[in-house]
Design a protein around this motif. Structure first.
Motif, PDB file in Angstrom:
ATOM      1  N   UNK A   1      94.854 -30.959 -30.004  1.00 21.65           N
ATOM      2  CA  UNK A   1      94.751 -32.308 -29.433  1.00 21.65           C
ATOM      3  C   UNK A   1      95.802 -33.267 -29.965  1.00 21.65           C
ATOM      4  N   UNK A   2      96.763 -32.751 -30.742  1.00 25.28           N
ATOM      5  CA  UNK A   2      97.838 -33.603 -31.249  1.00 25.28           C
ATOM      6  C   UNK A   2      98.637 -34.173 -30.078  1.00 25.28           C
ATOM      7  N   UNK A   3      99.006 -35.454 -30.194  1.00 20.76           N
ATOM      8  CA  UNK A   3      99.819 -36.155 -29.184  1.00 20.76           C
ATOM      9  C   UNK A   3      99.111 -36.258 -27.837  1.00 20.76           C
ATOM     10  N   UNK A   4      97.785 -36.216 -27.850  1.00 17.95           N
ATOM     11  CA  UNK A   4      97.043 -36.428 -26.604  1.00 17.95           C
ATOM     12  C   UNK A   4      97.211 -37.878 -26.160  1.00 17.95           C
ATOM     13  N   UNK A   5      96.877 -38.130 -24.901  1.00 15.94           N
ATOM     14  CA  UNK A   5      97.094 -39.470 -24.341  1.00 15.94           C
ATOM     15  C   UNK A   5      96.380 -40.559 -25.130  1.00 15.94           C
ATOM     16  N   UNK A   6      95.140 -40.295 -25.520  1.00 14.83           N
ATOM     17  CA  UNK A   6      94.411 -41.352 -26.226  1.00 14.83           C
ATOM     18  C   UNK A   6      94.935 -41.556 -27.644  1.00 14.83           C
ATOM     19  N   UNK A   7      95.553 -40.544 -28.233  1.00 14.33           N
ATOM     20  CA  UNK A   7      96.068 -40.708 -29.593  1.00 14.33           C
ATOM     21  C   UNK A   7      97.280 -41.637 -29.638  1.00 14.33           C
ATOM     22  N   UNK A   8      97.901 -41.879 -28.483  1.00 15.79           N
ATOM     23  CA  UNK A   8      99.050 -42.787 -28.427  1.00 15.79           C
ATOM     24  C   UNK A   8      98.679 -44.124 -27.784  1.00 15.79           C
ATOM     25  N   UNK A   9      97.387 -44.413 -27.676  1.00 15.73           N
ATOM     26  CA  UNK A   9      96.928 -45.687 -27.133  1.00 15.73           C
ATOM     27  C   UNK A   9      97.273 -46.817 -28.101  1.00 15.73           C
ATOM     28  N   UNK A  10      97.461 -48.013 -27.575  1.00 17.66           N
ATOM     29  CA  UNK A  10      97.805 -49.167 -28.401  1.00 17.66           C
ATOM     30  C   UNK A  10      96.931 -50.361 -28.034  1.00 17.66           C
ATOM     31  N   UNK A  11      96.781 -51.263 -28.986  1.00 17.35           N
ATOM     32  CA  UNK A  11      96.042 -52.504 -28.762  1.00 17.35           C
ATOM     33  C   UNK A  11      96.649 -53.254 -27.578  1.00 17.35           C
ATOM     34  N   UNK A  12      95.787 -53.814 -26.742  1.00 20.34           N
ATOM     35  CA  UNK A  12      96.238 -54.581 -25.595  1.00 20.34           C
ATOM     36  C   UNK A  12      96.296 -53.801 -24.298  1.00 20.34           C
ATOM     37  N   UNK A  13      96.154 -52.473 -24.369  1.00 13.31           N
ATOM     38  CA  UNK A  13      96.220 -51.660 -23.154  1.00 13.31           C
ATOM     39  C   UNK A  13      94.953 -51.772 -22.306  1.00 13.31           C
ATOM     40  N   UNK A  14      93.822 -52.071 -22.938  1.00  7.47           N
ATOM     41  CA  UNK A  14      92.538 -52.159 -22.232  1.00  7.47           C
ATOM     42  C   UNK A  14      92.027 -53.597 -22.311  1.00  7.47           C
ATOM     43  N   UNK A  15      91.607 -54.132 -21.188  1.00  3.00           N
ATOM     44  CA  UNK A  15      91.050 -55.483 -21.125  1.00  3.00           C
ATOM     45  C   UNK A  15      89.557 -55.387 -21.443  1.00  3.00           C
ATOM     46  N   UNK A  16      89.218 -55.509 -22.737  1.00  2.18           N
ATOM     47  CA  UNK A  16      87.842 -55.294 -23.159  1.00  2.18           C
ATOM     48  C   UNK A  16      86.899 -56.372 -22.653  1.00  2.18           C
ATOM     49  N   UNK A  17      87.398 -57.591 -22.474  1.00  4.37           N
ATOM     50  CA  UNK A  17      86.538 -58.633 -21.913  1.00  4.37           C
ATOM     51  C   UNK A  17      86.055 -58.238 -20.522  1.00  4.37           C
ATOM     52  N   UNK A  18      86.940 -57.643 -19.747  1.00  2.00           N
ATOM     53  CA  UNK A  18      86.567 -57.186 -18.403  1.00  2.00           C
ATOM     54  C   UNK A  18      85.636 -55.985 -18.481  1.00  2.00           C
ATOM     55  N   UNK A  19      85.920 -55.064 -19.386  1.00  2.00           N
ATOM     56  CA  UNK A  19      85.087 -53.872 -19.552  1.00  2.00           C
ATOM     57  C   UNK A  19      83.647 -54.262 -19.895  1.00  2.00           C
ATOM     58  N   UNK A  20      83.489 -55.242 -20.796  1.00  2.00           N
ATOM     59  CA  UNK A  20      82.160 -55.589 -21.298  1.00  2.00           C
ATOM     60  C   UNK A  20      81.424 -56.620 -20.435  1.00  2.00           C
ATOM     61  N   UNK A  21      82.014 -57.018 -19.331  1.00  2.00           N
ATOM     62  CA  UNK A  21      81.334 -57.971 -18.456  1.00  2.00           C
ATOM     63  C   UNK A  21      80.031 -57.362 -17.929  1.00  2.00           C
ATOM     64  N   UNK A  22      78.916 -57.956 -18.261  1.00  2.00           N
ATOM     65  CA  UNK A  22      77.611 -57.461 -17.833  1.00  2.00           C
ATOM     66  C   UNK A  22      77.097 -56.270 -18.610  1.00  2.00           C
ATOM     67  N   UNK A  23      77.783 -55.872 -19.680  1.00  2.00           N
ATOM     68  CA  UNK A  23      77.375 -54.692 -20.453  1.00  2.00           C
ATOM     69  C   UNK A  23      76.259 -55.038 -21.433  1.00  2.00           C
TER      70      UNK A  23
END
Length: 346
Positions: A106-128
């Motif tokens: 699983x080295x160099x998998x897509x999620x292992x190269x994720x960075x802060x700011x790529x996901x809009x967590x406010x939108x994700x958690x709306x109504x969660x």
């Protein structure tokens, strides 16, 4: 309907057929699995609104994985694309005195190269209502750890309940940081903490009083684990509940299984199940967590029932091939009532 968000890595799982060793296998059974995705599948099976968030590569294998998740009712609306590959893990199922083996690719998998700011967590958690993560995700890379912390802080700010499974995997912490350096800042934001009999020790140096995991032989004194709950709550004051899964390993095919829940005042103990023929124990802890989240959301004033549901759900998972726990609420409740005969349902 409760809305639960899970975040982490899902992998292609390649397992040897039956009990073949890697050296014997000429083909592999291909499925998908990963801690947080496994929890999402359980919750979707129970009728919850389950959203799994990850970073996928833009290729056919990832699209197969997404279709598989959708087939179980798991939503992937907030997944993002980028990076080079989906992680893989190889599984050799053990038998009797020979333990199972897992080899990660699983080295160099897509999620292992994720960075802060790529996901809009406010939108994700709306109504969660709930956010769940595991200690596997921050073990993948500094970027994955940073994004996990970003998500936890957003959930805390928006009033979303947060749970974690400590899930220590020594073979994953390879990017220069140790679990004990990274995990405290993440666990500080959690309302619910889950672990097994070794996780708290390996990550935080917290041990149950008078307990030796190597000497259990299938028999565990559940009361000894109150001390783990007390120590974790003292270190992480936001936590309202600490749950410990308790596995007594007689051999690779025969385990006992149970758990305890400490709410700061009372220790709840589950029934213990004697699982004499294990089909697949991978995902057992995730099936417990899925059952626990369902139970705590469904019976918020009945911790005992929530714990009992989690243990029964996970007991059933041990009879199912693959990472995912493909059971219904009715099936879990039947086992809770004592119907473990396995007779044909007509």
């Amino acid at each position: 309907m409760a809305r639960i968000i899970t975040f982490g890595e899902i992998m292609l799982r390649l397992s040897t057929p039956g009990y073949l060793r890697f050296s014997q296998a000429r083909q592999f059974d291909a499925t998908f699995g990963g801690g947080e995705a496994n929890v999402a599948v359980s919750l979707a099976n129970y009728g919850m609104d389950a959203q799994f968030v990850t970073r996928f590569p833009d290729n056919d294998i990832a699209r197969c994985c997404i279709r598989d998740l959708h087939s179980y009712g798991v939503k992937t609306d907030f997944c993002i694309f980028g990076g080079d590959r989906l992680g893989i893990y190889f599984l050799e199922t053990g038998a009797v005195a020979r333990p199972s083996k897992v080899v990660y690719d699983r080295a160099h998998s897509s999620i292992s190269t994720i960075q802060v700011g790529m996901i809009d967590w406010d939108k994700v958690f709306e109504g969660a209502d709930w956010f769940h993560w595991t200690g596997i995700t921050p073990a993948l890379s500094q970027g994955a750890a940073d994004v996990c912390l970003e998500a936890i802080k957003a959930a805390n700010r928006l009033g979303v309940k947060v749970s974690c499974d400590l899930n220590y995997r020594k073979n994953l912490w390879k990017y220069g940081k140790k679990a004990g350096e990274v995990m405290p800042a993440l666990v500080e934001g959690c309302d619910i903490i889950l672990g097994n009999e070794e996780d708290a020790d390996k990550v935080f140096g917290i041990k149950p009083e008078g307990f030796d995991v190597t000497a259990t032989a299938g028999t565990i004194d559940q009361k000894r684990f109150q001390s783990v709950g007390e120590q974790l709550m003292a270190r992480f004051p936001k936590a309202k509940k600490v749950i410990i899964t308790l596995r007594g390993s007689i051999n690779a095919n025969h385990n006992t299984w149970g758990g305890v829940l400490w709410d700061g005042k009372q220790l709840y103990q589950s029934p213990r199940y004697d699982i004499t023929h294990i089909v697949d124990r991978v995902g057992g802890g995730d099936s417990f967590m899925g059952g626990l989240i369902y139970g705590l959301l469904t019976w918020p004033e009945d911790d005992q029932k929530a714990l009992n549901f989690a243990v029964a759900a996970s007991c059933l998972k041990h009879t199912i091939f693959g990472d995912f726990n493909q059971v219904t609420v009715a099936e879990v409740e039947n086992l809770m009532k004592g119907d473990g005969s396995g007779r044909v349902s007509r």
